[in-house]
Design an enzyme around this catalytic site. Sequence first.
Site, PDB file in Angstrom:
ATOM      1  CE  LYS A 267       8.599  70.929  32.233  1.00 55.42           C
ATOM      2  NZ  LYS A 267       7.518  71.243  33.187  1.00 55.42           N
TER       3      LYS A 267
ATOM      4  CE  LYS B 255       2.136  74.750  30.147  1.00 51.89           C
ATOM      5  NZ  LYS B 255       3.072  74.856  29.024  1.00 51.89           N
TER       6      LYS B 255
ATOM      7  CD  GLU C 150       7.064  72.216  23.793  1.00 50.82           C
ATOM      8  OE1 GLU C 150       7.543  71.301  24.510  1.00 50.82           O
ATOM      9  OE2 GLU C 150       6.097  72.928  24.127  1.00 50.82           O
TER      10      GLU C 150
HETATM   11  N1  PSU Z   1       2.304  73.399  25.611  1.00 46.54           N
HETATM   12  C1  PSU Z   1       1.440  72.345  25.785  1.00 46.54           C
HETATM   13  N2  PSU Z   1       1.791  71.370  26.677  1.00 46.54           N
HETATM   14  C2  PSU Z   1       2.999  71.418  27.392  1.00 46.54           C
HETATM   15  C3  PSU Z   1       3.896  72.520  27.214  1.00 46.54           C
HETATM   16  C4  PSU Z   1       3.485  73.478  26.291  1.00 46.54           C
HETATM   17  O1  PSU Z   1       0.360  72.303  25.155  1.00 46.54           O
HETATM   18  O2  PSU Z   1       3.280  70.502  28.185  1.00 46.54           O
HETATM   19  C5  PSU Z   1       5.238  72.582  27.989  1.00 46.54           C
HETATM   20  C6  PSU Z   1       6.244  73.490  27.270  1.00 46.54           C
HETATM   21  O3  PSU Z   1       7.357  72.697  26.934  1.00 46.54           O
HETATM   22  C7  PSU Z   1       6.634  74.542  28.280  1.00 46.54           C
HETATM   23  C8  PSU Z   1       6.498  73.804  29.558  1.00 46.54           C
HETATM   24  O4  PSU Z   1       7.938  75.040  28.076  1.00 46.54           O
HETATM   25  O5  PSU Z   1       5.248  73.094  29.330  1.00 46.54           O
HETATM   26  C9  PSU Z   1       6.520  74.739  30.759  1.00 46.54           C
HETATM   27  O6  PSU Z   1       6.936  74.040  31.884  1.00 46.54           O
HETATM   28  P1  PSU Z   1       7.329  74.834  33.248  1.00 46.54           P
HETATM   29  O7  PSU Z   1       6.052  75.503  33.671  1.00 46.54           O
HETATM   30  O8  PSU Z   1       7.761  73.746  34.222  1.00 46.54           O
HETATM   31  O9  PSU Z   1       8.436  75.765  32.914  1.00 46.54           O
END
Ligand code: PSU
Length: 304
Positions: A93, A166, A31
């Site tokens: 994004k 995360k 991604e």
């Molecule tokens: N993994 C990382 N850094 C990131 C991401 C993943 O080490 O920034 C990104 C991915 O693209 C994931 C996004 O889909 O963070 C999630 O964002 P949100 O919580 O707004 O859905």
Amino acid sequence: MRVAPGGPAVIQVAPDVREALDSGRAVVALETTLVSHGFPAGEGLDVALEAERRVRDAGAVPATVGVLDGRVQLGLAAGELERFAAAGESARKAGPRDLAVCVAKGVLGATTVGGTLAACSAAGIRFLGTGGIGGVHRGFAERPDVSADLGELARARVLVVSSGVKSLLDVPATLEALEALGVPVLGWQAETLPLFYSAEGGPLVPATVATASEAAAIARAHWSLGRTGLLLAHPPAESLDVEALIETALAQASSERVTGQDVTPFVLSRIHRDTAGESVRINKRLIADNAALAAEVAVAYAAR
Ligand code: PSU
Ligand code: MN
């Protein structure tokens, strides 16, 4: 420029990716949100190139995904990748809901896991490597915020390798949501879900896998039975406890009224700043290791 009847193609697959898909060889999607939004300015390109290199070293073809010049591109040339890194926060994004808007408006869209999964579904790619997926945010009872990564995992027949969810999120709630959506969660040689920057301390996973061919066999069985993606949770090789920093950063995000898609990049950038580069180093390493594992599983899957 050749334009297909009915207008230019919305989805474009790079020739090497197309060839690999047509001949049943292993392909791993990567991604671009982490390239544009996940690292300090100027560092995203190296992360992306290293992930691609690890995929190739493991015998698969990388397909880094992004929206540019009015198309969803699977497989980016070096110059294209550079545009995502150089754009930083000014790249949009791009989750699943944003793809069409970016295409039609000609906006540079850095695809999230969810956005990348949507592109994989359209092109028939079965494997994706990333750092950590999105999920159910902390405090969701007061302010509902659930990453579209989950909804797309429930639709796409893709196995995602990540260091879990995360940890700025509500990790146990995310695991429950994945169960509700019918998405298998597999611990790579581990019995608990990793917490992105740290291997230990997460909730128990419903199943553990020991080898790439076992993971591939589970994916194959799952896809012949059902219709969802799978999450293969790969503990990071090095761990860093950032829980206190996460709490501070989340409090700051809320007092500065940072919401929606801006929360994750905001919190990650605070952690990166406050750990003097340690979290950046660990994050880079785990992204590369996850890309390599995704490729190993993709190769095992293609082998039979
Ligand atoms: N993994 C990382 N850094 C990131 C991401 C993943 O080490 O920034 C990104 C991915 O693209 C994931 C996004 O889909 O963070 C999630 O964002 P949100 O919580 O707004 O859905
Ligand atoms: Mn969100």
